[in-house]
Design a protein around this motif. Structure first.
Motif, PDB file in Angstrom:
ATOM      1  N   ALA A 135       0.829  -1.205   0.000  1.00  0.00           N
ATOM      2  CA  ALA A 135       0.000   0.000   0.000  1.00  0.00           C
ATOM      3  C   ALA A 135       0.864   1.257   0.000  1.00  0.00           C
ATOM      4  N   SER A 136       1.970   1.236   0.720  1.00  0.00           N
ATOM      5  CA  SER A 136       2.849   2.413   0.768  1.00  0.00           C
ATOM      6  C   SER A 136       3.497   2.679  -0.583  1.00  0.00           C
ATOM      7  N   TRP A 137       3.941   1.610  -1.259  1.00  0.00           N
ATOM      8  CA  TRP A 137       4.515   1.780  -2.590  1.00  0.00           C
ATOM      9  C   TRP A 137       3.481   2.309  -3.583  1.00  0.00           C
ATOM     10  N   LEU A 138       2.288   1.736  -3.546  1.00  0.00           N
ATOM     11  CA  LEU A 138       1.244   2.179  -4.472  1.00  0.00           C
ATOM     12  C   LEU A 138       0.836   3.621  -4.197  1.00  0.00           C
ATOM     13  N   TRP A 139       0.757   3.994  -2.928  1.00  0.00           N
ATOM     14  CA  TRP A 139       0.404   5.374  -2.574  1.00  0.00           C
ATOM     15  C   TRP A 139       1.417   6.352  -3.143  1.00  0.00           C
ATOM     16  N   LEU A 140       2.701   6.026  -3.024  1.00  0.00           N
ATOM     17  CA  LEU A 140       3.751   6.895  -3.564  1.00  0.00           C
ATOM     18  C   LEU A 140       3.721   6.915  -5.091  1.00  0.00           C
ATOM     19  N   TYR A 141       3.573   5.737  -5.691  1.00  0.00           N
ATOM     20  CA  TYR A 141       3.638   5.619  -7.146  1.00  0.00           C
ATOM     21  C   TYR A 141       2.457   6.310  -7.818  1.00  0.00           C
ATOM     22  N   GLU A 142       1.263   6.133  -7.298  1.00  0.00           N
ATOM     23  CA  GLU A 142       0.074   6.742  -7.898  1.00  0.00           C
ATOM     24  C   GLU A 142      -0.036   8.216  -7.556  1.00  0.00           C
ATOM     25  N   ASN A 143       0.217   8.524  -6.289  1.00  0.00           N
ATOM     26  CA  ASN A 143       0.055   9.892  -5.773  1.00  0.00           C
ATOM     27  C   ASN A 143      -1.247  10.514  -6.275  1.00  0.00           C
ATOM     28  N   HIS A 144      -2.345   9.761  -6.153  1.00  0.00           N
ATOM     29  CA  HIS A 144      -3.623  10.224  -6.702  1.00  0.00           C
ATOM     30  C   HIS A 144      -4.169  11.450  -5.981  1.00  0.00           C
ATOM     31  N   GLY A 145      -3.669  11.691  -4.764  1.00  0.00           N
ATOM     32  CA  GLY A 145      -4.123  12.873  -4.034  1.00  0.00           C
ATOM     33  C   GLY A 145      -3.238  14.080  -4.223  1.00  0.00           C
ATOM     34  N   ALA A 146      -2.269  13.993  -5.151  1.00  0.00           N
ATOM     35  CA  ALA A 146      -1.350  15.104  -5.433  1.00  0.00           C
ATOM     36  C   ALA A 146      -0.643  15.579  -4.168  1.00  0.00           C
ATOM     37  N   ASN A 147      -0.178  14.627  -3.368  1.00  0.00           N
ATOM     38  CA  ASN A 147       0.577  14.956  -2.166  1.00  0.00           C
ATOM     39  C   ASN A 147       1.885  15.642  -2.549  1.00  0.00           C
ATOM     40  N   PRO A 148       2.253  16.766  -1.925  1.00  0.00           N
ATOM     41  CA  PRO A 148       3.469  17.491  -2.327  1.00  0.00           C
ATOM     42  C   PRO A 148       4.746  16.690  -2.136  1.00  0.00           C
ATOM     43  N   ILE A 149       4.802  15.843  -1.121  1.00  0.00           N
ATOM     44  CA  ILE A 149       5.990  15.003  -0.933  1.00  0.00           C
ATOM     45  C   ILE A 149       6.081  13.995  -2.070  1.00  0.00           C
ATOM     46  N   GLY A 150       4.942  13.379  -2.393  1.00  0.00           N
ATOM     47  CA  GLY A 150       4.919  12.437  -3.503  1.00  0.00           C
ATOM     48  C   GLY A 150       5.301  13.080  -4.816  1.00  0.00           C
ATOM     49  N   ALA A 151       4.892  14.336  -5.006  1.00  0.00           N
ATOM     50  CA  ALA A 151       5.221  15.053  -6.246  1.00  0.00           C
ATOM     51  C   ALA A 151       6.728  15.256  -6.376  1.00  0.00           C
TER      52      ALA A 151
END
Length: 232
Positions: A135-151
């Motif tokens: 789930a953590s990898w998918l959350w980072l990879y998708e970044n569907h919520g446009a999280n600034p850290i993920g960006a």
């Protein structure tokens, strides 16, 4: 109206139609009533109760939060204390539709399939089965919520996601850096390399296990450094 604007402050400009109604839970309730959805929205207990709403059915719950900085309808769908789906709905109607499906007892993957703003089906299913690493990898990879850290980590994660040695580790973010752990929960292991996004987009500084900081490099270079520093 004057009192409502006083409560809403600067956020009033993002939600004029909701300010007129009074607060988020009343506006959300109007969407449920319009769709003949038998749910009752209530404000959440917080200092920003006018921008929040919640509906529940047993241990299932849907929480709504309106951003004070821009027009965003954040929706979190929970089972007990666990958030299984989250994202930014286009409007209150979409938030109501997703909440209705969730509170009807649909599985997380079924809800994600209908309402993709909540993330992928794969992410929903990983959270449902408690697979924190996936789930953590998918959350980072998708970044569907446009999280600034993920960006900021986007270019590196796009490559790291396909590396089996890294996918075997739990990725997590701390103080705007990407870290890895051999453990699936707290306390995390602290003996692995760290990826620090540089001020320049898609550039990174890798800090090795012994504390050395490499020169700034691109995503591919950062990945090579991280893999080279992993324990054998």
């Amino acid at each position: 109206m004057a009192d409502a604007r006083g409560v809403w402050g600067e956020a009033a400009r993002w939600y004029p139609e909701i300010v007129v109604v009074g607060d988020a839970h009343l506006a959300w309730q109007a969407e449920f009533d319009r769709g003949e959805i038998p749910l009752r929205a209530c404000p959440r207990e917080s200092e920003n109760a006018h921008r929040t709403a919640t509906v529940g059915n047993g241990e299932l719950c849907a929480d709504l939060l309106l951003s004070p900085w821009e027009r965003k309808f954040y929706l979190a769908l929970r089972a007990g204390r666990s958030t299984l789906l989250q994202g930014h709905a286009a409007d209150l109607a979409a938030a109501a539709g997703a909440a209705r499906l969730w509170l009807s007892g649909a599985r997380p993957g079924q809800v994600a399939a209908v309402w993709p703003f909540l993330g992928s089906v794969a992410l929903a299913e990983a959270r449902e089965r408690g697979d924190r690493r996936e789930a953590s990898w998918l959350w980072l990879y998708e970044n569907h919520g446009a999280n600034p850290i993920g960006a900021r980590l986007r270019a590196f994660v796009a490559l790291a996601f396909h590396e089996p040695r890294l996918r075997a580790l739990l990725p997590y973010t701390s103080h705007w850096t990407l870290r890895f752990s051999t453990k699936q929960g707290w306390p995390f292991s602290l003996d692995l390399p760290v990826v620090d996004p540089a001020p320049t987009p898609d550039r990174y500084v890798v800090r090795t296990r012994d504390g050395r900081a490499h020169d700034e490099t691109d995503a591919a270079g950062a990945l090579r450094l991280v893999l080279a520093d992993l324990p054998g």
